[in-house]
Design a protein around this motif. Structure first.
Motif, PDB file in Angstrom:
ATOM      1  N   UNK A 215     -90.172  21.036  -9.989  1.00  0.00           N
ATOM      2  CA  UNK A 215     -90.193  22.348  -9.345  1.00  0.00           C
ATOM      3  C   UNK A 215     -90.403  22.240  -7.834  1.00  0.00           C
ATOM      4  N   UNK A 216     -89.629  23.032  -7.075  1.00  0.00           N
ATOM      5  CA  UNK A 216     -89.740  23.051  -5.614  1.00  0.00           C
ATOM      6  C   UNK A 216     -89.933  24.494  -5.157  1.00  0.00           C
ATOM      7  N   UNK A 217     -90.977  24.724  -4.357  1.00  0.00           N
ATOM      8  CA  UNK A 217     -91.183  26.029  -3.723  1.00  0.00           C
ATOM      9  C   UNK A 217     -90.797  25.880  -2.256  1.00  0.00           C
ATOM     10  N   UNK A 218     -89.726  26.562  -1.866  1.00  0.00           N
ATOM     11  CA  UNK A 218     -89.261  26.496  -0.481  1.00  0.00           C
ATOM     12  C   UNK A 218     -89.818  27.701   0.272  1.00  0.00           C
ATOM     13  N   UNK A 219     -90.458  27.436   1.424  1.00  0.00           N
ATOM     14  CA  UNK A 219     -91.131  28.490   2.183  1.00  0.00           C
ATOM     15  C   UNK A 219     -90.543  28.572   3.591  1.00  0.00           C
ATOM     16  N   UNK A 220     -90.100  29.746   3.964  1.00  0.00           N
ATOM     17  CA  UNK A 220     -89.717  30.040   5.351  1.00  0.00           C
ATOM     18  C   UNK A 220     -90.996  30.444   6.068  1.00  0.00           C
ATOM     19  N   UNK A 221     -91.561  29.547   6.856  1.00  0.00           N
ATOM     20  CA  UNK A 221     -92.848  29.839   7.497  1.00  0.00           C
ATOM     21  C   UNK A 221     -92.726  30.821   8.650  1.00  0.00           C
ATOM     22  N   UNK A 222     -91.497  31.001   9.164  1.00  0.00           N
ATOM     23  CA  UNK A 222     -91.338  31.833  10.352  1.00  0.00           C
ATOM     24  C   UNK A 222     -91.832  31.145  11.615  1.00  0.00           C
ATOM     25  N   UNK A 223     -92.159  29.851  11.505  1.00  0.00           N
ATOM     26  CA  UNK A 223     -92.773  29.096  12.591  1.00  0.00           C
ATOM     27  C   UNK A 223     -91.828  28.002  13.083  1.00  0.00           C
ATOM     28  N   UNK A 224     -92.280  27.262  14.083  1.00  0.00           N
ATOM     29  CA  UNK A 224     -91.559  26.095  14.576  1.00  0.00           C
ATOM     30  C   UNK A 224     -92.550  25.245  15.353  1.00  0.00           C
ATOM     31  N   UNK A 225     -92.195  23.981  15.583  1.00  0.00           N
ATOM     32  CA  UNK A 225     -93.055  23.019  16.273  1.00  0.00           C
ATOM     33  C   UNK A 225     -94.400  22.925  15.542  1.00  0.00           C
ATOM     34  N   UNK A 226     -95.509  22.712  16.273  1.00  0.00           N
ATOM     35  CA  UNK A 226     -96.778  22.523  15.569  1.00  0.00           C
ATOM     36  C   UNK A 226     -97.269  23.801  14.895  1.00  0.00           C
ATOM     37  N   UNK A 227     -96.684  24.945  15.191  1.00  0.00           N
ATOM     38  CA  UNK A 227     -96.984  26.134  14.396  1.00  0.00           C
ATOM     39  C   UNK A 227     -96.548  25.889  12.951  1.00  0.00           C
ATOM     40  N   UNK A 228     -95.429  25.207  12.776  1.00  0.00           N
ATOM     41  CA  UNK A 228     -94.981  24.756  11.457  1.00  0.00           C
ATOM     42  C   UNK A 228     -95.825  23.576  10.986  1.00  0.00           C
ATOM     43  N   UNK A 229     -96.121  22.663  11.897  1.00  0.00           N
ATOM     44  CA  UNK A 229     -96.919  21.494  11.546  1.00  0.00           C
ATOM     45  C   UNK A 229     -98.279  21.851  10.978  1.00  0.00           C
ATOM     46  N   UNK A 230     -98.940  22.845  11.568  1.00  0.00           N
ATOM     47  CA  UNK A 230    -100.248  23.259  11.055  1.00  0.00           C
ATOM     48  C   UNK A 230    -100.134  23.831   9.636  1.00  0.00           C
ATOM     49  N   UNK A 231     -99.016  24.502   9.338  1.00  0.00           N
ATOM     50  CA  UNK A 231     -98.801  25.011   7.975  1.00  0.00           C
ATOM     51  C   UNK A 231     -98.659  23.855   6.987  1.00  0.00           C
ATOM     52  N   UNK A 232     -97.906  22.835   7.379  1.00  0.00           N
ATOM     53  CA  UNK A 232     -97.741  21.663   6.514  1.00  0.00           C
ATOM     54  C   UNK A 232     -99.070  20.959   6.296  1.00  0.00           C
ATOM     55  N   UNK A 233     -99.868  20.865   7.352  1.00  0.00           N
ATOM     56  CA  UNK A 233    -101.188  20.239   7.225  1.00  0.00           C
ATOM     57  C   UNK A 233    -102.097  21.037   6.294  1.00  0.00           C
ATOM     58  N   UNK A 234    -102.057  22.359   6.389  1.00  0.00           N
ATOM     59  CA  UNK A 234    -102.879  23.196   5.517  1.00  0.00           C
ATOM     60  C   UNK A 234    -102.505  22.985   4.061  1.00  0.00           C
ATOM     61  N   UNK A 235    -101.207  22.920   3.779  1.00  0.00           N
ATOM     62  CA  UNK A 235    -100.759  22.684   2.404  1.00  0.00           C
ATOM     63  C   UNK A 235    -101.208  21.305   1.924  1.00  0.00           C
ATOM     64  N   UNK A 236    -101.068  20.290   2.794  1.00  0.00           N
ATOM     65  CA  UNK A 236    -101.457  18.929   2.418  1.00  0.00           C
ATOM     66  C   UNK A 236    -102.958  18.834   2.156  1.00  0.00           C
ATOM     67  N   UNK A 237    -103.750  19.509   2.978  1.00  0.00           N
ATOM     68  CA  UNK A 237    -105.201  19.483   2.779  1.00  0.00           C
ATOM     69  C   UNK A 237    -105.592  20.164   1.471  1.00  0.00           C
ATOM     70  N   UNK A 238    -104.869  21.223   1.114  1.00  0.00           N
ATOM     71  CA  UNK A 238    -105.136  21.888  -0.172  1.00  0.00           C
ATOM     72  C   UNK A 238    -104.838  20.942  -1.332  1.00  0.00           C
ATOM     73  N   UNK A 239    -103.740  20.202  -1.225  1.00  0.00           N
ATOM     74  CA  UNK A 239    -103.384  19.238  -2.273  1.00  0.00           C
ATOM     75  C   UNK A 239    -104.402  18.103  -2.331  1.00  0.00           C
ATOM     76  N   UNK A 240    -104.814  17.617  -1.154  1.00  0.00           N
ATOM     77  CA  UNK A 240    -105.796  16.528  -1.109  1.00  0.00           C
ATOM     78  C   UNK A 240    -107.112  16.937  -1.768  1.00  0.00           C
ATOM     79  N   UNK A 241    -107.406  18.241  -1.729  1.00  0.00           N
ATOM     80  CA  UNK A 241    -108.628  18.754  -2.352  1.00  0.00           C
ATOM     81  C   UNK A 241    -108.438  19.050  -3.834  1.00  0.00           C
ATOM     82  N   UNK A 242    -107.264  18.693  -4.382  1.00  0.00           N
ATOM     83  CA  UNK A 242    -107.008  18.898  -5.806  1.00  0.00           C
ATOM     84  C   UNK A 242    -106.286  20.181  -6.130  1.00  0.00           C
TER      85      UNK A 242
END
Length: 281
Positions: free
Chosen positions: A111-138
């Motif tokens: 399964x893939x959830x594709x998200x249009x963040x409406x962002x670009x550059x590190x505005x997008x990067x911070x979203x990716x980091x938030x998702x990764x941190x949520x996964x790292x926390x289980x």
């Protein structure tokens, strides 16, 4: 380390390579077309080469990754052990990248959830980091998506460009706005609003515009915990000076990233770009 939910983004997130590696984030490259050469952002064309080409007024365009490129990325992370994927991308107002990811997701092995963040550059990067941190926390797939969307809602991006010509040529800002700015010889301050680039303010000189950019970023940051990214293209001294001033005046500053944007964003903004991304924690 195998993660049950993989995070995929695109090359316009401009995350530091070591950050991507430590969080297991995969970036799918967009393409820069320079003359008759199609070059992958991040590996085949540097920001410096792009800036030099623009200064010589060479024709530069950009293009999205193909659905096949996304499909290969999804297969790769699935083969590495992922049972689900969050795919986070730059605003669909700027690029067909989101659409290509959606097409590829239909045939993905997990399964893939594709998200249009409406962002670009590190505005997008911070979203990716938030998702990764949520996964790292289980966290689950839904929790990773929610974390990214929450981060996007609390993130703002403001930037200064020396001229609106590059944005006009690429169709990223209206011709009327570009002509108005040129006619008055003003220095434009722009913002990311609703996934689009909008003219925020018009300032008479570059120095006043950069000072105003600092004020806007500081006002947006307030006194709460925030992360900041300062971006530039061929303007490292401007970026370092702005980052240091923001470091001194923000009481609850978390991460502070200073980086040159890649060739895809640079192609549409031109040399002299200075940007500030403010992302509430």
């Amino acid at each position: 380390m195998s993660r049950h939910v993989a995070i995929v983004t695109d090359s316009t997130a401009y995350l530091p390579p070591q950050t991507m590696e430590s969080h297991g984030i995969t970036a799918v490259p967009l393409t820069v077309v320079l003359g008759d050469q199609a070059l992958e952002e991040g590996t085949e064309i540097s920001a410096r080469s792009l800036a030099q080409a623009l200064q010589k007024r060479r024709a530069v365009t950009t293009s999205r990754p193909s659905p096949e490129t996304f499909a290969a990325a999804y297969r790769g992370v699935a083969e590495a052990g992922a049972t689900a994927i969050v795919s986070l991308h730059l605003s669909s107002e700027f690029s067909g990248t989101y659409d290509a990811a959606v097409l590829a997701a239909t045939g993905a092995p997990v399964p893939v959830r594709v998200v249009d963040t409406g962002m670009v550059a590190m505005a997008l990067g911070f979203c990716a980091l938030a998702a990764a941190e949520a996964v790292d926390a289980g966290g689950s797939l839904d929790e990773a998506v929610a974390a990214a969307e929450k981060r996007a809602a609390g993130t703002s991006a403001f930037f200064y460009v020396d001229t609106l010509d590059y944005l006009r040529r690429g169709g990223r800002i209206g011709a009327a706005q570009a002509l108005f700015g040129s006619a008055l010889a003003v220095k434009p301050l722009l913002q990311l609003e609703g996934g689009r680039i909008e003219l925020k303010e018009k300032v008479r000189t570059a120095s006043k515009a950069i000072a105003r950019l600092e004020e806007i970023a500081a006002e947006r940051a307030g006194t709460g915990p925030v992360d900041i990214a300062v971006h530039h293209l061929a303007a490292p001294d401007r970026a370092s000076a702005l980052a240091e001033r923001l470091r001194l005046r923000l009481p609850n500053l978390g991460e502070l990233h200073v980086s040159e944007v890649g060739a895809v964003i640079g192609a549409h903004t031109g040399p002299g770009l200075l940007g500030a991304v403010v992302s509430a924690r």
